[in-house]
Design a protein around this motif. Structure first.
Motif, PDB file in Angstrom:
ATOM      1  N   ILE A  96      34.582  34.696  17.451  1.00  0.00           N
ATOM      2  CA  ILE A  96      34.471  36.022  16.837  1.00  0.00           C
ATOM      3  C   ILE A  96      34.188  35.900  15.339  1.00  0.00           C
ATOM      4  N   LEU A 129      30.599  34.609  14.754  1.00  0.00           N
ATOM      5  CA  LEU A 129      29.579  35.628  14.995  1.00  0.00           C
ATOM      6  C   LEU A 129      29.544  36.656  13.862  1.00  0.00           C
ATOM      7  N   LYS A 130      30.702  36.955  13.285  1.00  0.00           N
ATOM      8  CA  LYS A 130      30.732  37.876  12.149  1.00  0.00           C
ATOM      9  C   LYS A 130      29.896  37.335  10.984  1.00  0.00           C
ATOM     10  N   LYS A 178      23.660  38.976  19.401  1.00  0.00           N
ATOM     11  CA  LYS A 178      24.954  38.636  18.800  1.00  0.00           C
ATOM     12  C   LYS A 178      26.017  39.661  19.179  1.00  0.00           C
ATOM     13  N   TYR A 197      29.437  38.780  21.011  1.00  0.00           N
ATOM     14  CA  TYR A 197      30.692  39.229  20.400  1.00  0.00           C
ATOM     15  C   TYR A 197      31.554  39.948  21.435  1.00  0.00           C
TER      16      TYR A 197
END
Length: 289
Positions: A147, A150-151, A163, A167
């Motif tokens: 997480i 991906l941020k 993405k 997520y």
């Protein structure tokens, strides 16, 4: 000894006893506020906030157990105590707010420290159960890392669709570990129907969670529904053909339905895969595998 008598003896290894609840509870309360990113929805923000507040609660419970109970004599690290506690007690949400930007969550844990200490002592002696809880925590940490990764990546992309999908999957996996832990704690206290519901939610969120199928099978077995138990073990084995514990659990369920040959075959398979309880039992009966 007849084959049927032998399998009946095997079944005695699989009874699960609920731990009685006593009145000496202590309560811990923690708060957590999660700042949502552009990838987050209300659902994902809540899942992340819940995981974080649960960790804070379990850590505080662990510190209390170390200082106030016989847990201090168990030669376990603080992290190990936190992991095992997750399979004994569950966090209860008592307040939450979402304003579209932040998710505020307050939760509590109430437990009898002496009973939790006894359960931890029992769990630490059961290597397989300890391994399941360790794996659940590992998967939660892996999901949180994904997480966060991906941020960071999303800010550099123009097309964010892929993405966003990744997520969502990571958040679901994180939530699945929470439901798995809830199911585990419910089953440990003898609430098998509620445990099945929790495991079912974990599987809905992460259909490849093999331990959840296996444990849901154990819950069905403890309710006397042996065919459903077998169906769960079958699914766990389908996902992981080398899942030794699932074979070990499936054997007595086959026995209950009168299929003694399959029962013995599963014990032998479990033993060949290196599952020590199966090996110990077969060896004690002079049976090769």
């Amino acid at each position: 000894m007849s084959l049927k008598s032998l399998i009946v003896m095997v079944c005695l290894l699989f009874y699960v006893f609920a731990t009685p609840v006593s009145a000496g509870n202590v309560t811990f309360i923690k708060e957590y506020t999660y700042q949502a990113s552009e990838l987050d929805s209300k659902v994902s923000s809540r899942a992340i906030a819940l995981e974080q507040v649960k960790r804070l609660l379990l850590e505080e419970l662990g510190v209390y157990l170390i200082t106030e109970t016989e847990v201090k004599d168990f030669q376990l690290t603080k992290d190990q105590i936190t992991i095992l506690s997750a399979g004994i007690v569950s966090a209860e949400v008592i307040d939450e707010k979402w304003d579209g930007v932040t998710y505020y969550l307050k939760a509590k844990i109430s437990a009898d420290p002496s009973e939790v200490a006894k359960s931890i002592n029992a769990l630490k002696e059961d290597r397989q159960k300890s391994k399941e809880l360790e794996e659940s925590k590992r998967k939660a940490e892996q999901a949180l890392r994904e997480i966060e990764k991906l941020k960071k990546e999303i800010s550099e992309l123009k097309d964010k669709t892929k993405k966003q999908e990744e997520y969502t999957v990571s958040v679901k996996k994180l939530s699945a570990t929470d439901y798995f832990d809830k199911g585990y704690a419910l089953a440990e206290s003898g609430n098998y129907k509620e445990a099945i519901s929790a495991y079912s939610k974990a599987i809905e969120l992460n259909p490849e969670l093999t331990d959840a199928y296996n444990n849901r099978g154990i819950a069905y077995k403890n309710l006397g529904d042996y065919q459903r138990a077998i169906n769960e073990y079958n699914k766990a084995i389908e996902l992981n053909p080398e899942f030794a514990e699932a074979y070990y659990n499936r054997g007595p369920a086959y026995n209950r339905l009168g299929d003694y040959q399959r029962a013995i075959a599963d014990l032998k398979t479990s033993a060949r895969l290196g599952f020590k309880p199966a090996q110990d039992f077969l060896r004690s009966q002079g049976i090769d595998w």
